[in-house]
Design a protein around this motif. Structure first.
Motif, PDB file in Angstrom:
ATOM      1  N   ASP A  33       0.837  -1.211   0.000  1.00 28.59           N
ATOM      2  CA  ASP A  33       0.000   0.000   0.000  1.00 28.59           C
ATOM      3  C   ASP A  33       0.867   1.253   0.000  1.00 28.59           C
ATOM      4  O   ASP A  33       0.590   2.223  -0.688  1.00 28.59           O
ATOM      5  CB  ASP A  33      -0.949   0.024   1.197  1.00 28.59           C
ATOM      6  N   ARG A  86       2.349   1.711  -3.423  1.00 30.76           N
ATOM      7  CA  ARG A  86       1.361   2.254  -4.362  1.00 30.76           C
ATOM      8  C   ARG A  86       1.190   3.747  -4.143  1.00 30.76           C
ATOM      9  O   ARG A  86       1.099   4.527  -5.080  1.00 30.76           O
ATOM     10  CB  ARG A  86       0.013   1.557  -4.185  1.00 30.76           C
ATOM     11  N   ARG A  87       1.179   4.151  -2.892  1.00 30.43           N
ATOM     12  CA  ARG A  87       0.970   5.561  -2.553  1.00 30.43           C
ATOM     13  C   ARG A  87       2.119   6.439  -3.043  1.00 30.43           C
ATOM     14  O   ARG A  87       1.917   7.598  -3.404  1.00 30.43           O
ATOM     15  CB  ARG A  87       0.813   5.683  -1.036  1.00 30.43           C
ATOM     16  N   GLY A  95       5.629   3.384  -6.160  1.00 32.07           N
ATOM     17  CA  GLY A  95       6.536   2.251  -6.196  1.00 32.07           C
ATOM     18  C   GLY A  95       7.736   2.317  -5.284  1.00 32.07           C
ATOM     19  O   GLY A  95       8.571   1.430  -5.307  1.00 32.07           O
ATOM     20  N   ASN A 104       3.924   9.749 -12.453  1.00 31.72           N
ATOM     21  CA  ASN A 104       2.722   8.967 -12.706  1.00 31.72           C
ATOM     22  C   ASN A 104       2.432   9.017 -14.206  1.00 31.72           C
ATOM     23  O   ASN A 104       2.012  10.035 -14.733  1.00 31.72           O
ATOM     24  CB  ASN A 104       1.559   9.519 -11.888  1.00 31.72           C
ATOM     25  N   SER A 131       1.627   1.726 -14.411  1.00 28.98           N
ATOM     26  CA  SER A 131       0.715   0.708 -13.905  1.00 28.98           C
ATOM     27  C   SER A 131      -0.644   1.316 -13.577  1.00 28.98           C
ATOM     28  O   SER A 131      -0.750   2.447 -13.110  1.00 28.98           O
ATOM     29  CB  SER A 131       1.303   0.074 -12.649  1.00 28.98           C
ATOM     30  N   GLU A 186      -2.398   0.636 -11.185  1.00 29.03           N
ATOM     31  CA  GLU A 186      -2.560   0.830  -9.737  1.00 29.03           C
ATOM     32  C   GLU A 186      -2.219   2.251  -9.292  1.00 29.03           C
ATOM     33  O   GLU A 186      -2.549   2.653  -8.191  1.00 29.03           O
ATOM     34  CB  GLU A 186      -1.742  -0.189  -8.951  1.00 29.03           C
ATOM     35  N   TYR A 187      -1.554   3.023 -10.154  1.00 33.46           N
ATOM     36  CA  TYR A 187      -1.257   4.417  -9.841  1.00 33.46           C
ATOM     37  C   TYR A 187      -2.354   5.267 -10.477  1.00 33.46           C
ATOM     38  O   TYR A 187      -2.348   5.512 -11.675  1.00 33.46           O
ATOM     39  CB  TYR A 187       0.127   4.833 -10.354  1.00 33.46           C
ATOM     40  N   GLN A 234      -3.976  11.471  -5.088  1.00 33.88           N
ATOM     41  CA  GLN A 234      -2.956  10.466  -5.353  1.00 33.88           C
ATOM     42  C   GLN A 234      -1.683  11.112  -5.887  1.00 33.88           C
ATOM     43  O   GLN A 234      -1.699  12.233  -6.392  1.00 33.88           O
ATOM     44  CB  GLN A 234      -3.496   9.415  -6.329  1.00 33.88           C
TER      45      GLN A 234
END
Length: 149
Positions: free
Chosen positions: A26, A29-30, A33, A72, A99, A101-102, A108
C-alpha cells in the motif's frame, strides 16, 4: 526437514501471485513504487500543474544529484512534460510509472522525488508558499495627524 502443507501452499500462492511478496504494498502504491522513507517530496495529482511544483522539484534535484523522479505515467502528457524537461536538463534519473494501480485521483501521487536509500524526511507533502498579505500603511492619514496631536 519436510516442508509443511502450509509452507507448500504459501509457496504456491506466492508463485501464482507473481513471486516474492512485496513489503508494504500500500505504501509503495501511494509513493509510485517506492518506500515512504526514501521520499523527499510528493506532489499530488491535483497540484501537478501548480507553477510552484516544477520549481520545487528542480530545486531538490539541483541540490541532491542522487535524487530521482517518479512520474505517474497515467497523467496527461502535458502534465508530465515540465517534469521530464527538468529531468533531462539536470540529467536526473526518472521513471514513468504506467501501472493502472497508480491512479489519477486528485489526492494520489502525481510526482515523487525520491532517493535510492532512506532519507527520512519528516514532511514530504507539497505546499505552496503563502501569498504575502498586503501590509497596512503605517503612515497616519492627514486627518488622523490633524486631530490626534
Amino acid at each position: 526437514m519436510m516442508p509443511t502443507e502450509n509452507n507448500v501452499q504459501a509457496r504456491l500462492d506466492q508463485a501464482i501471485n507473481g513471486g516474492t511478496p512485496q513489503i508494504n504494498p500500500d505504501e509503495q502504491r501511494r509513493y509510485l513504487g517506492t518506500f515512504r522513507e526514501r521520499v523527499a517530496l510528493v506532489i499530488p495529482v491535483a497540484a501537478v500543474t501548480n507553477p510552484e511544483a516544477p520549481t520545487q522539484v528542480e530545486a531538490l534535484l539541483k541540490d541532491h544529484s542522487d535524487y530521482g523522479l517518479l512520474i505517474n505515467g497515467n497523467l496527461p502528457q502535458a502534465d508530465q512534460s515540465p517534469y521530464l524537461k527538468i529531468a533531462a536538463r539536470l540529467h536526473a534519473k526518472y521513471t514513468l510509472k504506467n501501472s493502472a494501480e497508480y491512479g489519477t485521483e486528485p489526492e494520489q501521487a502525481g510526482i515523487v522525488v525520491a532517493a535510492a536509500t532512506a532519507l527520512n524526511v519528516a514532511d514530504v507533502q507539497f505546499k505552496t508558499t503563502p501569498e504575502p498579505t498586503a501590509k497596512p500603511d503605517k503612515t497616519p492619514s492627514f486627518w488622523h495627524r490633524l486631530f490626534h496631536h
